[in-house]
Design an enzyme around this catalytic site. Sequence first.
Site, short mmCIF file in Angstrom:
data_model
loop_
_atom_site.label_atom_id
_atom_site.label_comp_id
_atom_site.label_asym_id
_atom_site.label_seq_id
_atom_site.Cartn_x
_atom_site.Cartn_y
_atom_site.Cartn_z
CD1 TRP A 148 42.30 -24.86 67.96
CD2 TRP A 148 42.26 -23.72 66.25
NE1 TRP A 148 42.66 -25.77 66.99
CE2 TRP A 148 42.73 -24.86 65.74
CE3 TRP A 148 42.02 -22.57 65.15
CZ2 TRP A 148 42.73 -25.20 64.58
CZ3 TRP A 148 42.42 -22.85 63.84
CH2 TRP A 148 42.82 -24.19 63.68
CG ASN A 149 37.25 -23.66 64.38
OD1 ASN A 149 36.79 -23.57 65.44
ND2 ASN A 149 36.74 -24.39 63.22
CE LYS A 172 39.01 -27.87 76.32
NZ LYS A 172 39.95 -27.05 75.64
CB SER A 226 38.54 -34.12 66.27
OG SER A 226 39.12 -34.58 67.50
CD GLU A 247 30.36 -28.87 64.64
OE1 GLU A 247 30.77 -29.56 63.80
OE2 GLU A 247 30.66 -27.74 65.24
CG LEU A 248 31.57 -34.90 67.10
CD1 LEU A 248 31.69 -36.58 67.53
CD2 LEU A 248 32.60 -34.31 68.22
CB CYS A 281 33.18 -28.05 61.61
SG CYS A 281 31.81 -27.31 61.89
CD GLU A 382 37.30 -31.95 59.91
OE1 GLU A 382 36.59 -31.05 60.03
OE2 GLU A 382 37.51 -32.92 61.16
#
Length: 482
Positions: A148-149, A172, A226, A247-248, A281, A382
Amino acid sequence: MDRGIFVDGRWQQPGGLERWQINNPATGEPVGSTLLADEATVELAVQAAERAAPVLAALHPEERAALLEKAASLVEGRCEEIARLLTREQGKPVADNRKEIMFGAKVLRYYAGEATRIWGDLRPASAANIKNVVSYHPVGVAAAIVPWNYPVDLYCWKVGPALAAGCPLIVKSPPETPLAIAMLVDCLHLAGLPDGALADLPGHGPVAGAALASHPRVRVISATASIPAGQDIMRNAAGNLKKVCLELGGNAPLIVMADADLEAAARAAHRRAYSNMGQICITVNRILVDRAVHREFSDIMAELATTTKLGDGSEPGVEYGPVLNQSVIDRVEAHKDDAIAKGGKLLAGGLRPRDAEYERGFFYQPTVIDDSPHESLPMSSETFGPLAAIAPYDDVEQMIEIANSLEYGLAAYLYGSDLEHMWALADRLEFGGVGLNVNDVSELQAPFGGWKMSGIGRELGPEGLEAYLEPKLLKMRVRANR
């Protein structure tokens, strides 16, 4: 705006699905709602994608390129409308959303070009009468999970290479920001995509996301998420050994050398720490400063944070808005309290603003904690919120050890005057991207992704296509020369 799901080339409002309410994080006012996809919805999307797969794969690369070019033009034409809606549902200022959306359009154009550069090659062979031809083909039905960011931009990071490669994509999308995404989906659909080539399913990770990751006929999944979510995706994807691109999370260090321009370094750290209220991130989470300039740098950071003006991102001139919701504030509070309890010093922020204009929204003051112990939460986990923790280091070897000590390896930044020295240090940092005197590590034509627990695979650049392609060897015996 009350949206449904997009499957098989049309918007649908099937019964029996839960509806999710979206409120403006700056004012609390309702913005709209969305249906939430379930496992049955995912199955419908997979069936439609399977029908579209041979159609999309059969398109000439220039035809796929033309679709992406047209979609990019449509996105650019609706940029202002999309940006203002995204601010209302997510909170980021309109000016930042314009940049996000226009970069997303650039990504679509970039992969329009890459679609025409998916070529093979002739490889050396074991004998003179053998020819080895390597070609590349779409992997099949693809899935993506978008956060959502930066929802529009990161959507384009996934849909661009998937469609360029000839793979139908099921996304999704985040239930927190589905409305601006709906406009992006309309642009892609109006560009002329075959029915079923794109599905958009807002939903929760444990339901719709898990169904996509575990589906036996989805061949690849790309997710920005995440670390725990990425681990769940990998476990679910193991059933049919689908390809994964993840990409976490990150905990990016910004390292300030003794010879750095401290004002420039602090302004860069401030912007990267509090842009989108730290909900990025690659945000600056921890700042490692040479002890010789530590106090001077900390004073500049505190002044910048204290004078930062928050506001409703829809208002002209606002650069810093609210966080998304109460859970972000709770996490920032927990990290702040932990750092202070372990000996850190609060230099700025640490509170919700008390003025009347902020009382209905999720606002939190940009926070600076100095002398934050390395075992404190903001230095080791984080935060994903508006908090920057500062700690001094005594020498380069200690700095490298601290920077590399965590499980994260997404981004790092170094500020100093001796570029050759910093380049040598950058080679020792265990991160997928390192910025030298620049507070960003994303570049359209270069790979983006993390080392260690921060991810697998890469997005952007030609590397962004790799997840959606399978190589094939054609080995031929040819007539010997006479």
